[in-house]
Scaffold this motif. Structure first.
Motif: not given
Length: 88
Positions: A26-27, A48-51, A56-57
């Motif tokens: 996500i940008f 952001f790279r979620l997982g 998460p920051d």
């Protein structure tokens, strides 16, 4: 007179966009425009790279050109107004 699509894009200039790409990143950054193939240019961008194993920051990536073929979702990003009101 400019076509409706051009008018809509111009209205987004300098707005903060949240762009989700196919690999889950996500940008969030300021919309600066598009090029002929509709790639999205963002300024002052955080990625952001979620997982479970991701940060998460997020991280600051600055200026980024996101290929349109990778875009899953693009939306105007608004801060949670209720959360901001709690700090004032």
């Amino acid at each position: 007179m400019a076509p409706a699509a051009v008018v809509s894009l111009r209205a987004l200039l300098c707005e903060t966009l949240r762009v989700t790409v196919a690999d889950g990143r996500i940008f969030i950054g300021s919309f600066a425009g598009t090029d002929q193939p509709l790639n999205i240019l963002l300024l002052n961008t955080d990625e952001f790279r979620l997982g479970p194993d991701e940060n998460p920051d997020g991280r600051y990536v600055g200026q980024v050109l996101i290929p349109w073929r990778l875009v899953v979702k693009a939306e105007v990003h608004r801060a949670d107004r209720a959360a901001l009101d709690n700090y004032t």
